[in-house]
Design an enzyme around this catalytic site. Structure first.
Site, short mmCIF file in Angstrom:
data_model
loop_
_atom_site.label_atom_id
_atom_site.label_comp_id
_atom_site.label_asym_id
_atom_site.label_seq_id
_atom_site.Cartn_x
_atom_site.Cartn_y
_atom_site.Cartn_z
N CYS A 104 0.74 -1.47 -0.10
CA CYS A 104 -0.03 0.01 0.01
C CYS A 104 1.02 1.39 0.04
O CYS A 104 1.84 1.29 0.61
CB CYS A 104 -0.92 0.14 1.09
N ARG B 155 5.33 0.21 -5.90
CA ARG B 155 5.27 -0.49 -4.75
C ARG B 155 4.28 -1.75 -4.96
O ARG B 155 4.28 -2.65 -4.13
CB ARG B 155 4.68 0.21 -3.30
N TRP C 106 -2.90 -2.57 -1.66
CA TRP C 106 -2.33 -3.97 -2.14
C TRP C 106 -3.38 -4.80 -1.12
O TRP C 106 -3.05 -5.00 0.05
CB TRP C 106 -0.97 -4.04 -1.93
N ASN D 90 -1.80 2.22 6.03
CA ASN D 90 -0.91 1.14 5.59
C ASN D 90 -0.73 0.12 6.63
O ASN D 90 -0.53 0.83 7.85
CB ASN D 90 0.46 1.76 5.23
N GLY D 91 -0.64 -1.01 6.31
CA GLY D 91 0.03 -1.91 7.64
C GLY D 91 -1.09 -2.94 8.10
O GLY D 91 -2.06 -3.09 7.25
N GLU E 29 19.37 -16.32 -7.93
CA GLU E 29 18.75 -14.85 -8.20
C GLU E 29 18.17 -14.78 -9.79
O GLU E 29 17.35 -14.11 -10.07
CB GLU E 29 19.91 -14.08 -7.99
N LYS F 3 14.46 -13.87 -10.63
CA LYS F 3 14.20 -12.54 -11.50
C LYS F 3 13.26 -13.21 -12.75
O LYS F 3 12.23 -12.64 -13.15
CB LYS F 3 15.78 -12.35 -12.46
N GLU G 49 9.60 -13.86 -11.30
CA GLU G 49 9.07 -12.84 -11.29
C GLU G 49 8.33 -12.05 -12.33
O GLU G 49 7.24 -11.66 -12.33
CB GLU G 49 9.82 -11.77 -10.56
N HIS H 80 21.08 -35.48 -8.06
CA HIS H 80 20.44 -36.28 -6.86
C HIS H 80 19.07 -35.99 -6.86
O HIS H 80 18.11 -35.86 -6.05
CB HIS H 80 20.91 -35.44 -5.66
N LYS I 136 6.46 -4.14 -4.20
CA LYS I 136 8.15 -3.83 -4.25
C LYS I 136 8.50 -3.75 -2.77
O LYS I 136 9.70 -4.35 -2.80
CB LYS I 136 8.34 -2.15 -4.60
O1 M6R Z 1 13.34 -4.50 -0.04
P1 M6R Z 1 13.90 -5.77 0.55
O2 M6R Z 1 15.34 -6.07 -0.08
O3 M6R Z 1 14.08 -6.18 1.82
O4 M6R Z 1 12.98 -6.83 -0.40
C1 M6R Z 1 13.16 -8.29 -0.07
C2 M6R Z 1 12.33 -8.85 -1.14
O5 M6R Z 1 11.10 -8.75 -1.18
C3 M6R Z 1 12.81 -8.57 -2.59
O6 M6R Z 1 14.16 -8.55 -2.70
C4 M6R Z 1 12.13 -9.14 -3.81
O7 M6R Z 1 12.33 -10.60 -3.72
C5 M6R Z 1 12.23 -8.56 -5.03
N1 M6R Z 1 11.01 -8.56 -5.89
C6 M6R Z 1 13.21 -9.27 -5.94
O8 M6R Z 1 13.48 -8.90 -7.21
#
Ligand code: M6R
Length: 604
Positions: A2, A27, A75, A99-100, A480, A484, A487, A503, A599
């Site tokens: 949010c 976000r 969100w 928010n929260g 990673e 990527k 996502e 394995h 985000k």
């Molecule tokens: O803001 P942060 O680095 O703590 O966020 C952690 C994860 O939510 C963040 O890295 C997420 O995995 C991203 N979407 C990766 O691209």
């Protein structure tokens, strides 16, 4: 996640609010809304989906006069992403955005319902506005009513409230969720849940602390309270400009951020990687005294960067290091040793699980260090020490430059500890610094590489899955790369240690299994090669990324850095980022705002 904005002034209130919300779009959200109070009338608009839907709904609403407003991008957490559940939430005469998560909302809701209050939405937020109105009816004083309301809330919140019974003020409260209040030279007042919403508008800002609350009005300015007492306003100049937060000619923020890595890494090392030593002005000389181990804790991409750097901490600084996923760590009843340095990594500095893990470590008496991109974020504020990654605002939900700068900071940190513990000679440290200084060059995207990846991407749009494989430092890089890709392409991808394929996962190998093989020259080249040969023998489709041509690969991306394992790491990182980007583009996905993702994940 949010986003919140608020405004008091005589600019076009609708424009200011919607513009602020646009800055928070990165976000992630699934509905949006605004409420504007002018001449003792409140008008409110909400829409599901993107901001353009809200703009459509408000196109005939032109509030060109002095007034105030609050806005929100939601969100969904409690209740579906519907218009009813979108904020602002209204009572009889007041509106609220939040928010929260209000953890005790169910019991508060039951109490209010028992007294005859009717709830419209399924959200936790709606209790706030009804609690306020109930308290106002009892106390006949809006400030006391707001204070009484806040005192009843448990959980995390950033709240803005407007009410017709006090039409000159916006009330605010912050606990656990970020909130910033600022003003410009005209004394217009702005609120935002991130400074991105205030850049170009407010000239000075106050980053609220947990437990802060108060009110603002055009006449009175900002009144800030904590535990019932007025608090001094700690105003800071708001730095940064809007243009640098825009796309700058690229198709997507993610693309721009991949290209920016070279530049931001120069900032990351500036003043830290000196000729013969690493210096961190942010750390005391005795920072490492009494420490005999490191625990790194983070989520998502930040976790992957921690996992990669654990190899460096053990190899270079000779310090026992373990890496924890924050959401697991919180509930595993971990044994916490005060001789362990607790390192949290976070781009946003607001990730709920990481923040809570940090609080656990702090409460157990561990020394804490944040590796973070956002100064004044919650994680930075409660850590003993902070090393900022200096990546600049990252808007693409899929993190790129944040990862690169996190790895860089931790590589330097491992050398800093090695200096302190004398586990490396001066010559060895100087050689590493030379390698560090070469990295901005290694991550430069050249047209030839980008074109090659663009063309390759069309062959990787189907299949039944991707395996990114690597060994050592390149295993976290494989994780990673896979993160990527999944996502933003929504294709199934896994990162795996190359030696572990036999394995189990090798059972999946056939021509429709895509293997992205990270084959650096400096780390176990022959071992990875034989693992890839095993996959090739089972007809898997192989894309090899390596400085060495690999004959059995179906596709090959030639990398050029072969002087140092870390240059290879950073160069291959860029290739995997571009591959994810181009596959996503070909599939027609929203690269910067992938479905279901946010985000900044400020709920657990
Ligand atoms: O803001 P942060 O680095 O703590 O966020 C952690 C994860 O939510 C963040 O890295 C997420 O995995 C991203 N979407 C990766 O691209």
């Amino acid at each position: 996640m949010c986003g919140i904005v608020g405004y008091i002034g005589d600019e076009d209130i609708k424009e200011v609010l919607v513009d602020g919300l646009r800055e928070l779009e990165y976000r992630g959200y699934d509905s949006a809304g605004i409420a504007v109070l002018q001449d003792n009338e409140i008008q409110s608009f909400k829409a599901v989906g993107k901001l353009k839907n809200l703009e459509e709904k408000t196109k005939n609403f032109n509030p060109h006069a002095f007034g105030m407003g609050i806005g929100h991008t939601r969100w969904a957490t409690h209740g579906k992403p519907t218009e009813i559940n979108a904020h602002p939430h209204l009572g009889e005469f007041s509106y609220v955005v939040h928010n929260g998560i209000i953890e005790n909302y169910q019991e508060l809701k039951k109490e209010l319902q028992a007294e005859g209050v009717r709830f419209l939405s399924q959200t936790d937020t709606e209790v706030i506005v009804h609690l306020f109105e109930k308290s106002y009816k009892a106390l006949n004083d809006p400030m006391q009513a707001f204070e009484a309301t806040v005192n009843k809330l448990e959980g995390a919140y950033a709240v803005l409230l407007m009410t017709k019974v006090d039409p000159d003020r916006i009330y605010f409260a912050k606990n656990g969720s970020p909130m910033i209040v600022g003003n410009n030279d005209k004394n217009d007042i702005f609120f935002g849940s991130s400074d991105a919403a205030l850049i170009g508008k407010a000239t000075e800002v106050i980053y609220l602390d947990d437990g802060d609350y108060g009110y603002t009005s055009a006449k009175e300015g900002i009144t800030l309270l904590h535990n019932g007492k007025e608090k001094t306003l700690n105003k800071k100049a708001l730095l940064g400009d809007k243009i640098s937060a825009q796309k700058g000619g690229f198709r997507f923020f993610m693309e721009k951020e991949i290209y920016e890595q070279s530049e931001v890494l120069v900032d990351t090392v500036m003043g830290r990687a000196l000729d013969t030593k690493i210096q961190f002005e942010e750390l005391d000389p005795n920072f490492f005294d009494g420490i005999d181990g490191i625990t790194i804790c983070a989520c998502g991409t930040s976790y992957n960067s921690g996992l990669a750097c654990a190899y460096l901490f053990e190899r270079q600084a000779k310090i026992r290091t373990n890496v924890e996923i924050a959401s697991e760590f919180r509930y595993k009843e971990p044994l916490l040793d005060p001789k362990t340095l607790f390192v949290v990594i976070s781009q946003s500095g607001e990730t709920a699980d990481t923040l809570e893990a940090l609080k656990m470590a702090r409460d157990a008496g561990l020394k804490t260090l944040a590796i973070c991109n956002v100064d004044n974020s919650s994680i930075v504020r409660i850590s003993d020490y902070t090393l900022l990654t200096r990546a600049g605002i990252e808007k693409g939900v899929a993190s790129t430059k944040a990862f690169a700068t996190q790895v860089m900071v931790m590589w330097m940190l491992s050398l800093y500890i090695a200096q302190h513990k004398k586990t490396m000679s001066e010559e060895e440290i100087s050689a590493e610094i030379q390698a560090i200084r070469h990295i901005p060059q290694a991550v430069k995207v050249n047209d030839k590489l980008h074109e090659k990846v663009k063309r390759l991407s069309k062959r990787y749009l189907h299949g039944h899955g991707f395996f990114f494989i690597g060994r050592d430092l390149f295993y976290p890089l494989a994780l990673e790369g896979a993160l990527k890709l999944k996502e933003i392409s929504y294709l199934h991808a896994e990162g795996y240690p190359a030696g572990e394929m036999k394995h189990g996962p090798i059972a999946l190998a056939d021509s429709e299994l895509f293997t992205i093989a990270l084959m650096p020259k400096n780390i176990h080249y022959d071992k990875v090669k034989s693992n890839v040969e095993e996959l090739s023998a089972r007809d898997a489709t192989i894309l090899a990324i390596s400085p060495e041509r690999f004959e059995l690969a179906d596709d090959y991306v030639h990398t050029y850095c072969s002087d140092h394992a870390m240059s290879e790491f950073f160069e291959m990182m860029v290739v995997t980022q571009l591959l994810a980007l181009e596959i996503s583009v070909r599939l027609g996905n929203d690269v910067d705002m992938p479905r279901n993702l946010a985000k900044s994940v400020t709920v657990e």
